[in-house]
Enzyme design. Structure first.
Site, short mmCIF file in Angstrom:
data_model
loop_
_atom_site.label_atom_id
_atom_site.label_comp_id
_atom_site.label_asym_id
_atom_site.label_seq_id
_atom_site.Cartn_x
_atom_site.Cartn_y
_atom_site.Cartn_z
N THR A 21 0.83 -1.22 0.00
CA THR A 21 0.00 0.00 0.00
C THR A 21 0.86 1.26 0.00
O THR A 21 0.51 2.25 -0.65
CB THR A 21 -0.98 0.05 1.20
N ASN A 22 1.98 1.25 0.71
CA ASN A 22 2.86 2.42 0.68
C ASN A 22 3.46 2.62 -0.72
O ASN A 22 3.55 3.74 -1.21
CB ASN A 22 3.97 2.30 1.72
N ARG A 101 14.02 -6.82 5.24
CA ARG A 101 15.42 -7.24 5.41
C ARG A 101 16.27 -6.04 5.78
O ARG A 101 15.98 -4.92 5.34
CB ARG A 101 15.96 -7.83 4.10
N LEU A 103 19.53 -3.86 5.39
CA LEU A 103 20.53 -3.63 4.33
C LEU A 103 21.92 -3.55 4.95
O LEU A 103 22.08 -3.12 6.10
CB LEU A 103 20.22 -2.34 3.57
N HIS A 119 8.34 3.17 9.05
CA HIS A 119 8.16 2.19 10.12
C HIS A 119 6.90 2.52 10.92
O HIS A 119 6.66 3.69 11.23
CB HIS A 119 9.39 2.17 11.04
N GLU A 182 -2.75 4.85 7.69
CA GLU A 182 -3.23 6.12 7.11
C GLU A 182 -2.19 7.23 7.33
O GLU A 182 -1.93 8.04 6.45
CB GLU A 182 -4.57 6.52 7.73
N ALA A 183 -1.60 7.22 8.53
CA ALA A 183 -0.54 8.21 8.82
C ALA A 183 0.68 7.96 7.92
O ALA A 183 1.29 8.90 7.39
CB ALA A 183 -0.14 8.13 10.29
N GLU A 184 1.03 6.68 7.72
CA GLU A 184 2.17 6.34 6.85
C GLU A 184 1.95 6.92 5.46
O GLU A 184 2.86 7.51 4.86
CB GLU A 184 2.33 4.82 6.75
C1 GAR Z 1 3.93 -0.90 6.76
O1 GAR Z 1 3.13 -0.76 7.91
C2 GAR Z 1 5.36 -0.51 7.06
O2 GAR Z 1 5.45 0.57 7.94
C3 GAR Z 1 5.88 -1.78 7.68
O3 GAR Z 1 5.35 -2.79 6.87
C4 GAR Z 1 4.08 -2.37 6.39
C5 GAR Z 1 4.04 -2.57 4.89
O4 GAR Z 1 2.77 -2.30 4.40
N1 GAR Z 1 7.32 -1.80 7.70
C6 GAR Z 1 8.03 -2.29 8.71
O5 GAR Z 1 7.54 -2.80 9.69
C7 GAR Z 1 9.54 -2.15 8.54
N2 GAR Z 1 10.22 -2.36 9.75
P1 GAR Z 1 2.55 -2.05 2.86
O6 GAR Z 1 3.21 -3.24 2.13
O7 GAR Z 1 1.07 -2.06 2.67
O8 GAR Z 1 3.19 -0.75 2.49
#
Ligand code: GAR
Length: 216
Positions: A21-22, A101, A103, A119, A182-184
């Protein structure tokens, strides 16, 4: 940077392991012209990750690269191959979006201070997996989302942007994760805009946001 280079848009690679989604939000933001950069490729370590199909649907190059023998990182030879591919795509910045993963060296040799991550917590709280469950289990009243530069430790680089999210008494992992997501989706495009406009200055652990006229 030459005049011609300046006229060209920055090229982004999104690295993602899951639902995407991001990644979708960032691709949409680039297409909307929210920031002066285009997504050159979406790359996943997981062959059937939904993010790859979603990127293709949006007309973005999407590829699976073999992650090698380790579960949580790419061994040096594999990292070198990933970096070779990123260079082939003439990538300027790498955006991690649910890339599960850590890096290591080859990435930082080629893309120092040009890799960022999102995150689902207010770092430095709740690093690693299942940050939303960690927040609920700990009983915090506020959690949130963080965009930060990536270094070679887990979820630890200098912080670019954060948005707090209230934790409600009746929250489940699902409801809290939904509001954090949603905040992300709000802060990741904002942070990418600052990054590609050259408006982020790293000083030790601190990231200073420069005013618009100071960017590139
Ligand atoms: C998101 O919530 C992101 O912040 C988290 O994985 C999800 C991916 O969602 N990332 C971590 O936890 C990294 N440490 P998405 O595939 O729908 O973007």
């Amino acid at each position: 940077m030459s005049m011609l280079e300046r006229m060209n848009k920055a090229r982004l690679a999104i690295l993602a392991s899951g639902r995407g989604t991001n990644a979708v939000r960032l691709i949409e933001a680039s297409k909307e012209g929210f920031f002066p950069a285009e997504v050159a490729a979406v790359i996943s370590d997981v062959k059937d990750a939904p993010v790859l199909a979603k990127a293709k649907e949006l007309g973005v190059e999407a590829l699976h690269l073999e992650p090698g023998p380790k579960k949580t990182y790419l061994v040096p030879e594999v990292e070198k191959e990933w970096v070779r591919v990123l260079k082939e795509y003439r990538v300027d910045y790498i955006l991690l979006a649910g890339f599960m993963r850590v890096l290591k060296r080859a990435f930082f040799e080629s893309f120092a201070n040009r890799i960022i991550n999102i995150h689902p917590s207010l770092l430095p709280s709740f690093r690693g997996l299942d940050a939303q469950s960690q927040a609920l289990d700990f009983g915090v009243k506020v959690s949130g989302a963080t965009v930060h530069f990536v270094d070679d430790s887990l979820d630890s680089g200098p912080i670019i942007m954060q948005e707090p999210v209230e934790v409600r008494e009746d929250d489940t992992v699902h409801t809290l994760s939904k509001r954090i997501l949603e905040a992300e989706h709000r802060i990741y495009p904002e942070a990418v805009k600052l990054l590609v406009e050259g408006r982020l200055e790293i000083k030790g652990r601190k990231v200073k946001i420069l005013k618009e006229e100071h960017g590139r």
